[in-house]
Design an enzyme around this catalytic site. Structure first.
Site, short mmCIF file in Angstrom:
data_model
loop_
_atom_site.label_atom_id
_atom_site.label_comp_id
_atom_site.label_asym_id
_atom_site.label_seq_id
_atom_site.Cartn_x
_atom_site.Cartn_y
_atom_site.Cartn_z
N VAL A 11 0.95 -1.02 0.08
CA VAL A 11 0.10 -0.04 0.03
C VAL A 11 1.00 1.29 -0.12
O VAL A 11 0.84 2.05 -0.84
CB VAL A 11 -0.82 0.08 1.26
N ASP A 63 10.22 3.41 6.79
CA ASP A 63 9.92 1.90 7.34
C ASP A 63 10.86 1.54 8.47
O ASP A 63 11.90 1.87 8.20
CB ASP A 63 9.78 0.77 6.14
N THR A 103 -3.11 -3.96 9.45
CA THR A 103 -4.09 -4.33 10.84
C THR A 103 -4.75 -5.72 10.54
O THR A 103 -5.75 -6.13 10.26
CB THR A 103 -5.13 -3.24 10.36
N THR A 148 -6.69 -0.36 7.32
CA THR A 148 -8.22 -0.74 7.28
C THR A 148 -8.57 -0.98 9.02
O THR A 148 -7.83 -1.66 9.78
CB THR A 148 -8.66 -2.28 6.57
N CYS A 195 -7.47 -9.07 3.48
CA CYS A 195 -8.67 -8.09 3.52
C CYS A 195 -10.33 -8.90 3.92
O CYS A 195 -10.37 -8.40 4.88
CB CYS A 195 -8.79 -7.34 2.30
N ARG A 233 0.78 -15.55 2.57
CA ARG A 233 0.50 -15.45 3.80
C ARG A 233 -1.05 -15.34 3.46
O ARG A 233 -1.46 -14.91 2.90
CB ARG A 233 0.92 -14.19 4.41
#
Length: 440
Positions: free
Chosen positions: A26, A45, A96, A131, A270, A341
């Site tokens: 993202v 980062d 998240t 999110t 998501c 993942r």
């Protein structure tokens, strides 16, 4: 708004200093997009290896952008948190996930908030893109920023929420998806609309408040989860009734307003996660949603159902389960990506291993070493069907689009099975080649 803030915002129209916190799938495209429009961009980062790779011109998003794009950009990639203090806008793009009990895990947001707060300067706008359930930006992020910085929300700094809407593995870019924006004040909303409008061609949707924007993001994926759950439950029903799910969907689809969804394994970062965030946010306010959580239960059952179809096919071919050996094609969580993942293929594999079935994986897009460890199976570098009792086509990458079922059957052991999870192979061709065939 103070005179100093107004003056600073006027200056931004000429030169916007942006720090994107988190350089994943993202944050990195976002940083590159702002850089491409001439903004002064820092990509922060905490992963030094990732930053080193980016500074060497390597695209760390599995090729979504390309090495040439990274090398040509003028983004300042860094692990130096002090650079955050130089930004007019700080955009947080951290993961998240959920924990073992499917409760929201906000540790990444809280950690990022503390880092940003320690380096936050006056008149800065902090935007969250991760999110979350409604209320997190204002009730979790905001207070941490205030505590760490000593500044006051809507007096010394400002908040915004603009959910990411990227879909890895698809052709839609950041510029081609309408951007939802919201702000802690009307002035901030207008300001962020202009900022994001400089990189998004599809348009900007201004949400009336931050909580609406937060709810909109999770709702997008809740809707998909519910629709897929309906198809998955239909698949289970049809299996018990002895009819073909795809024949049912083909017939039902002849009506003009029938929605085009199909059964499948629901993995990723998501769709399996966002319903739990919305449910959690609802429960915090005293209402426990039922339909959303039941849809999750259906989709979480599908790896077990897929394994049961496989065991049934092996039994039909009179295979001894403890001697059976299957090749799994595609391990990633969705077609045409290499990310393993949260892949639900893992559940299929573990269920079959409980019965002693040996499985070997092949995925031309995933890393073999990481896949072997994550799925607890042997990996192969080539798609050779010799010596296997059957195939599970789990994730239909483009590389598997032209599989020759007759050649497959000839190379496999006698009486082979073919489990085509997403119905990508013609059943009549498969059965004609000698397979016992099934799909969701």
């Amino acid at each position: 708004m103070s005179e100093a803030t107004a003056e600073k915002r006027d200056t931004r129209a000429e030169s916007k200093r942006i720090c994107v916190v988190g350089q994943g799938y993202v944050g990195l495209p976002l940083a590159v997009a702002f850089d491409g429009e001439g903004h002064d961009v820092t990509g922060f980062d905490i992963d030094q290896d990732k930053i080193d790779a980016l500074n060497s011109g390597v695209d760390t998003t599995e090729g979504d952008l390309g090495d040439d794009t990274i090398a040509a950009s003028e983004v300042e990639f860094t692990t130096d948190a002090a650079k955050i203090a130089e930004a007019d806008y700080v955009i947080i793009t951290v993961p998240t996930p959920v924990d073992e009990m499917n409760n929201p895990n906000l540790d990444f947001i809280k950690g990022a908030a503390r880092t940003v707060g320690k380096n936050l300067t006056a008149d800065t706008t902090v935007v969250l893109e991760s999110t979350v359930y409604p209320g997190v930006t204002r009730d979790v992020l905001g207070p941490i920023l205030e505590e760490e910085s000593g500044l006051t929300l809507n007096e010394d700094f400002y908040l915004g929420y603009s959910p990411e809407r990227l879909a890895p593995g698809t052709e839609r870019t950041l510029q081609e998806v309408v951007k939802i924006v919201s702000g802690s004040t009307d002035e901030v909303l207008a300001d962020l609309s202009e900022l994001y409008g400089s990189i998004v061609d599809a348009g900007i949707h201004e949400a009336p408040n931050i909580e609406t924007a937060e709810a909109a993001k999770v709702t997008e994926n809740v809707q998909r989860d519910l629709n897929i759950a309906l198809m998955n439950e239909l698949s289970i029903i049809c299996d018990h009734l002895g009819i073909d799910t795809n024949d049912v969907l083909e017939a039902a689809g002849t009506k003009w307003n029938f929605h085009d969804y199909h059964p499948g394994l629901v993995g990723g970062h998501c769709i399996p996660v966002d319903p739990n965030y919305l449910a959690h946010g609802s429960e915090r306010k005293g209402y426990q949603p039922k339909l959303i959580l039941q849809a999750r239960e259906v989709n979480e059952y599908m790896p077990k159902h897929t394994a049961e179809l496989t065991l049934k096919a092996l039994n039909t071919q009179k295979k001894v389960l403890s001697d059976a050996r299957l090749l799994v094609l595609g391990l990633a969580y969705k077609p045409n990506v290499g990310d393993i993942r949260t892949s639900e293929v893992r559940g299929v594999i573990s269920e079959l291993q409980e019965y002693g079935v040996e499985l070997v994986g092949y995925d031309p897009r995933a890393d073999n070493e990481a896949s072997a460890e994550y799925f607890n199976i042997e990996m192969t570098d080539e798609m050779d069907f010799t010596g296997y009792d059957g195939v599970i086509l789990a994730t239909p990458h483009d590389e598997f689009a032209d599989l020759d079922v007759a050649s497959m059957a000839a190379a496999l052991n006698d009486a082979p099975v073919l489990i085509d999870v997403e119905n990508n192979i013609d059943e009549s061709e498969a059965t004609a080649a000698g397979f016992v065939y099934d799909n969701l």
